[in-house]
Design a protein around this motif. Structure first.
Motif, PDB file in Angstrom:
ATOM      1  N   PHE A 173       0.740  -1.191   0.133  1.00 39.18           N
ATOM      2  CA  PHE A 173       0.152   0.078  -0.061  1.00 39.18           C
ATOM      3  C   PHE A 173       0.908   1.366  -0.099  1.00 39.18           C
ATOM      4  N   SER A 174       1.895   1.013   0.715  1.00 37.45           N
ATOM      5  CA  SER A 174       2.822   2.319   0.926  1.00 37.45           C
ATOM      6  C   SER A 174       3.554   2.720  -0.485  1.00 37.45           C
ATOM      7  N   VAL A 175       3.819   1.707  -1.291  1.00 39.65           N
ATOM      8  CA  VAL A 175       4.655   1.868  -2.426  1.00 39.65           C
ATOM      9  C   VAL A 175       3.621   2.442  -3.392  1.00 39.65           C
ATOM     10  N   LYS A 234     -12.052 -15.101  -0.278  1.00 37.61           N
ATOM     11  CA  LYS A 234     -11.754 -15.782  -1.519  1.00 37.61           C
ATOM     12  C   LYS A 234     -11.860 -15.355  -2.890  1.00 37.61           C
ATOM     13  N   LYS A 235     -12.504 -14.078  -2.807  1.00 41.97           N
ATOM     14  CA  LYS A 235     -12.809 -13.280  -3.891  1.00 41.97           C
ATOM     15  C   LYS A 235     -11.260 -12.716  -4.471  1.00 41.97           C
ATOM     16  N   PRO A 236     -11.104 -12.949  -5.854  1.00 36.30           N
ATOM     17  CA  PRO A 236      -9.785 -12.426  -6.420  1.00 36.30           C
ATOM     18  C   PRO A 236      -9.576 -10.976  -6.084  1.00 36.30           C
ATOM     19  N   LEU A 237      -8.288 -10.666  -6.112  1.00 40.27           N
ATOM     20  CA  LEU A 237      -7.753  -9.455  -5.483  1.00 40.27           C
ATOM     21  C   LEU A 237      -8.412  -8.111  -6.625  1.00 40.27           C
ATOM     22  N   LYS A 238      -8.533  -8.402  -8.060  1.00 36.31           N
ATOM     23  CA  LYS A 238      -8.930  -7.608  -8.891  1.00 36.31           C
ATOM     24  C   LYS A 238     -10.231  -7.437  -8.346  1.00 36.31           C
ATOM     25  N   VAL A 305      -0.952  -7.451  -2.731  1.00 39.57           N
ATOM     26  CA  VAL A 305      -1.266  -7.637  -1.391  1.00 39.57           C
ATOM     27  C   VAL A 305      -1.475  -8.921  -0.863  1.00 39.57           C
ATOM     28  N   LYS A 306      -0.996  -9.442   0.272  1.00 39.18           N
ATOM     29  CA  LYS A 306      -1.355 -10.573   0.982  1.00 39.18           C
ATOM     30  C   LYS A 306      -2.606 -10.578   1.321  1.00 39.18           C
ATOM     31  N   ARG A 307      -3.280 -11.535   1.421  1.00 45.89           N
ATOM     32  CA  ARG A 307      -4.679 -11.934   1.835  1.00 45.89           C
ATOM     33  C   ARG A 307      -4.826 -12.250   3.268  1.00 45.89           C
TER      34      ARG A 307
END
Length: 327
Positions: A173-175, A234-238, A305-307
């Motif tokens: 998030f920082s980057v 479980k939802k994809p990050l996108k 990002v990690k889940r």
């Protein structure tokens, strides 16, 4: 019935445009850097050193007449520009004010003050009734220190953002947030190089304000992303990112539009003195809103990002790692 600029429930696929937006933004940032080094900025007296005189005459006097009078003085480079006052023009009042900038002729304060007196004397002799509204002088040494201080202020602001977001969220998030801020600052400097507006201390203040505005918008989206990552494991990050942007879209648009309404009013009616500042703010609000959606979020997707948003406590039970911060 409440006013809504955006429907309460939207389902736009913002991340579909992520790669093209990042590519276009990267080209824009590179173009801004090239403009900065090739064309440069139109530095004001704050950064360049010199003197500024604001005058007013009872009757209209063309800038060419000012230049003709000042051309008889051996004072180096001189620029003369009319000062517009839209508010006065709307009432039919005459606006006969000009701003005269004289380059730095000496590091000695006494010599620069003598130049100011020569300019005022020549103008008051040529144009009876002329009134000097304001004068300002900045030495070359002071202007150099102001340049360094301005650069340092922007760098420290971005570094503080990096540290804050890293603590509150995760390094990804920082980057992403800092990349969006660098994008906003670079494009602001690029547009000032392109159109040649005066770049002074007020613009530095505007850039710092843009950093704060863009960060606030980005953090709102990121906070919703974090909540949805916890809810939809479980939802994809996108899909989580798209959902988060859509859920905050109404707030983002409403905040940007209402801010722009005030800034545009200031730009149109505020006069020449604050025009550069308000232009920078208008531009910053637009690119800040854009970068929160099309720069920060796609970069977050790329960094994956990690889940797993929970850690096991000393008692063996799962606990939320941000519980103390959010409290």
């Amino acid at each position: 019935m409440r006013l809504r600029l955006v429907r309460q429930s939207t389902s736009f696929d913002f991340l579909k445009l992520g790669v093209p937006a990042l590519g276009a933004s990267a080209l824009a940032v590179i173009g801004s850097i090239v403009l900065f080094f090739v064309v440069g900025l139109n530095f004001g007296i704050d950064f360049r050193g010199g003197s500024m005189i604001m005058t007013e005459t009872p009757e209209y006097v063309a800038t060419s007449e000012y230049r003709e009078v000042l051309g008889t003085l051996d004072i180096g480079d001189v620029t003369v520009s009319e000062i517009s006052d839209p508010a006065a023009e709307l009432t039919g009042a005459a606006v006969n004010s000009v701003m005269i900038r004289v380059e730095q002729v000496s590091d000695e304060a006494g010599e620069q003050m003598a130049v100011l007196q020569d300019v005022q004397g020549a103008l008051q002799t040529a144009f009876p009734g002329l009134i000097v509204l304001a004068t300002e002088s900045v030495g070359a040494k002071v202007s150099g220190e102001l340049v360094q201080a301005g650069i340092l202020a922007v760098v420290l602001a971005v570094a503080a953002v990096l540290f804050y977001i890293w603590l509150r969220f995760e390094w990804q998030f920082s980057v992403a947030a800092v990349a969006a801020l660098v994008h906003d600052v670079a494009l602001t400097i690029g547009v000032f190089s392109l159109i040649g507006l005066e770049f002074n201390l007020a613009i530095i203040a505007a850039i710092l304000t843009i950093v704060g505005y863009s960060l606030n918008d980005t953090v709102v989206v990121f906070d919703r992303v974090r909540e949805n990552l916890r809810r939809f494991k479980k939802k994809p990050l996108k899909d989580v990112l798209n959902l988060s942007i859509n859920e905050t879209l109404s707030r983002t648009v409403m905040t940007s539009v209402t801010t722009l309404l005030a800034l545009i009013s200031l730009y149109v009616l505020g006069g020449e003195v604050i025009r550069g500042f308000t232009f920078a703010m208008i531009w910053g609000v637009i690119v800040g809103t854009y970068s929160s959606v099309f720069i920060a979020s796609p970069i977050l997707l790329m960094l994956d990002v990690k889940r797993d948003w929970s850690k096991t406590g000393s008692d063996g039970k799962a606990g939320t790692q941000f519980a103390n911060i959010d409290a």
